[in-house]
Design an enzyme around this catalytic site. Sequence first.
Site, PDB file in Angstrom:
ATOM      1  N   CYS A 122       0.799  -1.225  -0.039  1.00 47.15           N
ATOM      2  CA  CYS A 122       0.084   0.091   0.041  1.00 47.15           C
ATOM      3  C   CYS A 122       1.095   1.154  -0.050  1.00 47.15           C
ATOM      4  CB  CYS A 122      -0.946   0.038   1.289  1.00 47.15           C
ATOM      5  SG  CYS A 122      -2.033  -1.444   1.484  1.00 47.15           S
ATOM      6  N   HIS A 258      -3.633   6.757   2.731  1.00 45.73           N
ATOM      7  CA  HIS A 258      -3.941   5.566   2.008  1.00 45.73           C
ATOM      8  C   HIS A 258      -5.193   5.244   2.614  1.00 45.73           C
ATOM      9  CE1 HIS A 258      -4.045   1.365   1.230  1.00 45.73           C
ATOM     10  NE2 HIS A 258      -3.911   0.877   2.333  1.00 45.73           N
ATOM     11  N   ASN A 289     -10.415  -0.597   0.008  1.00 45.22           N
ATOM     12  CA  ASN A 289      -8.721  -0.795  -0.087  1.00 45.22           C
ATOM     13  C   ASN A 289      -8.387  -1.277  -1.345  1.00 45.22           C
ATOM     14  OD1 ASN A 289      -6.322  -1.160   0.629  1.00 45.22           O
ATOM     15  ND2 ASN A 289      -6.273  -1.819   2.665  1.00 45.22           N
TER      16      ASN A 289
END
Length: 333
Positions: A122, A258, A289
């Site tokens: 990520c 993020h 996500n």
Amino acid sequence: MSKIKPSQGAPYARIIGVGGYRPTRVVPNEVILETIDSSDEWIRSRSGIATRHWASDEETVAAMSVEASGKAIADAGITPSQIGAVIVSTVSHFKQTPAIATEIAHKVGAGKPAAFDISAGCAGFGYGLTLAKGMIVEGSAQYVLVIGVERLSDLTDLSDRATAFLFGDGAGAVIVGPSKVPAIGPTVWGSEGDKSDTIKQTVAWDTFHADRPEKFPAITQEGQAVFRWAVFEMAKVAQQALDAAGIAPEDLDVFIPHQANMRIIDSMVKTLKLPEHVTVARDVETTGNTSAASIPLAMERLLATGQAKSGDTALVIGFGAGLVYAATVVTLP
């Protein structure tokens, strides 16, 4: 004395174009509840996620990247042939070699640029952005295409109550080019390898060499450990990035963390004591996500909806498997 000629790069680098692609299929929490014992209320309260996008067979890692890249190239006002390097951050391209970046570079018409993949989970977009900045300043490329792309639906265990609702698919891309003024700040990045088991793939690819049936690999994580680390440690990293850029929280216009979890985002905003005027990206609610794609996708949506504007000062921070992280302050394109 060295006989090597010094590099002739730009004094600074900046993001000059951004593009995103979200798969056409929108998946609400009700679909996730078909395979886990939970509720829409529980998923929303724990993660803030209401929907996510899942890719079709045609929406491959390469196809989504090409779509996002085309938008970023058009937004930057350059031609594909001017791209000197293509950097792709992904963990869901299933071929160890060749890099998917080479296929993408060809399909966008970039000619013969440097092309390679990176694996930083990520935080991958931040890593790619920093590498691109170095190329521009060093002089090895005039324009660099940086892509974060994931098909995490391929790596999601829909029977795992802790992760089944988290992940989505998509691609985000930016063009990094030369600048006469600083527009990408120093990157604060690093890793904490002692925590590498908190987010991981369940089995290694070489397990499939064995002569026995094996469940396809999926992503798993220790949710509470990751949450605590992200909330407490990443706020410190974000502050270090602000300090490195000489920026105070009140000088920020936008915060693009993020998109892992709404609770993490809200906790970081509180810990950093961001003023009310700072626009905070909360794309996770409808996108889930998307790992390396989450920051450029959130950036693209903020600009497209007018919640952020060209020239705004933004703090971006990515963090995830490894555990790795990268944070920097940028001027939005």
